[in-house]
Design an enzyme around this catalytic site. Sequence first.
Site, short mmCIF file in Angstrom:
data_model
loop_
_atom_site.label_atom_id
_atom_site.label_comp_id
_atom_site.label_asym_id
_atom_site.label_seq_id
_atom_site.Cartn_x
_atom_site.Cartn_y
_atom_site.Cartn_z
N ARG A 92 0.84 -1.19 0.00
CA ARG A 92 0.00 0.00 0.00
C ARG A 92 0.87 1.25 0.00
NH1 ARG A 92 -2.98 0.43 4.74
NH2 ARG A 92 -4.24 2.01 3.75
N LYS A 119 3.43 -7.15 12.28
CA LYS A 119 2.53 -7.37 11.14
C LYS A 119 2.90 -8.69 10.45
CE LYS A 119 1.48 -5.09 6.72
NZ LYS A 119 1.37 -3.80 6.04
N ARG A 171 -1.49 5.81 13.75
CA ARG A 171 -0.51 5.09 14.56
C ARG A 171 -0.72 5.42 16.02
NH1 ARG A 171 3.61 8.15 16.38
NH2 ARG A 171 3.81 10.21 15.44
C1 BTN Z 1 0.52 -3.74 2.42
O1 BTN Z 1 1.25 -2.79 2.11
O2 BTN Z 1 0.31 -4.01 3.60
C2 BTN Z 1 -0.12 -4.59 1.34
C3 BTN Z 1 0.81 -5.67 0.88
C4 BTN Z 1 0.23 -6.55 -0.19
C5 BTN Z 1 1.24 -7.52 -0.74
C6 BTN Z 1 0.61 -8.51 -1.68
S1 BTN Z 1 1.69 -9.87 -2.04
C7 BTN Z 1 0.55 -10.43 -3.22
C8 BTN Z 1 0.06 -9.21 -3.97
N1 BTN Z 1 0.98 -8.85 -5.01
C9 BTN Z 1 1.56 -7.68 -4.80
O3 BTN Z 1 2.39 -7.13 -5.57
N2 BTN Z 1 1.11 -7.14 -3.65
C10 BTN Z 1 0.14 -8.01 -3.01
#
Ligand code: BTN
Length: 322
Positions: A121, A186, A319
Amino acid sequence: MKSRALIGLLADGKVHSGESLASSLGISRTAIWKQVRRAVEEGYDIDTIRGKGYRLNTPVDLLDRETILKEMPESIQRRVQLDVLEEVDSTNAEIVRLRPGSGSAIIPVCIADFQTAGRGRRGRVWQSPRGENLYLSLGLTFRGGFSMLDGLSLVLGVAVAEALETAGAKQVGLKWPNDLFLGRGKIAGILVELQGELEEGVVQVVAGIGLNVHMRQAGAVDQVWDSLSIAAPEARWSRNDLSSRLIASLISAADQFAAEGFGAFRARWQARDIFADQWLSASQGDLSGLGQGIDESGNYLLQTDQAVVPVRAGEISLRVVS
Ligand code: BTN
């Protein structure tokens, strides 16, 4: 991973002679030696024991499409088109490339062993080491325009948390809007992206889940992270089993969300809220207040000195003020 079959044979952690490996794979002992060398270059810890053979020291947990499909309820299996890849830039990007026309009822799902450009994100990189974690995306279709998507990312967080608990994790927490917490950090994140234009009220969404399963070391993660193997070492985590559970739970949750809306999930999300009753500050502006859970659209409620203020999911994050 060119040495996949070899790793499958060594996965039991016992010593295997070059001769027995060569005969199982129908190749020469020299070819086995070359594959062992390549596997070591890929990061596998393999001992060569003189006069005896080879032993794999790192536990392996190979992804297998048939096993993942077999462990799912048949009603879900029938609706899914599953691709399991050894390597991809991003499973979210792969769903966009794969996706059938918006009229199709089939749900594309992509899982990869390794992502070269995993994305998180707010433009972050998602660390995606080979063979250790789960990188899973699925393409979901909803009817009713963009506004019906309010709360979807929170719903998916609930679905992942519930699936992990059926697999043996205890008390999975949610950090608004949809980060999953276990132990001290996390363990999973969810990236929801819109795909294409709105067509006659039909919205296509790509939902990507990154779940830390076996990871014990990470190079450049800029958040406090954890993995299932560290936070819950008592369980034997299998990426195939987790994949089946996640896919089934995510699709069931998406169905319920489409039929009943966010209301069916609000209390389930709230029960996992790690921000409840904590003093929080927002990443933008000078807003701060006491965490009060979410409203009926999934906005986070802050009790400030003056009023209860809803914070919309999107670019703002919250946060805990320590
Ligand atoms: C976050 O930032 O918390 C979200 C992370 C999401 C990662 C997943 S891994 C599978 C899918 N492919 C990606 O490139 N991103 C999501």
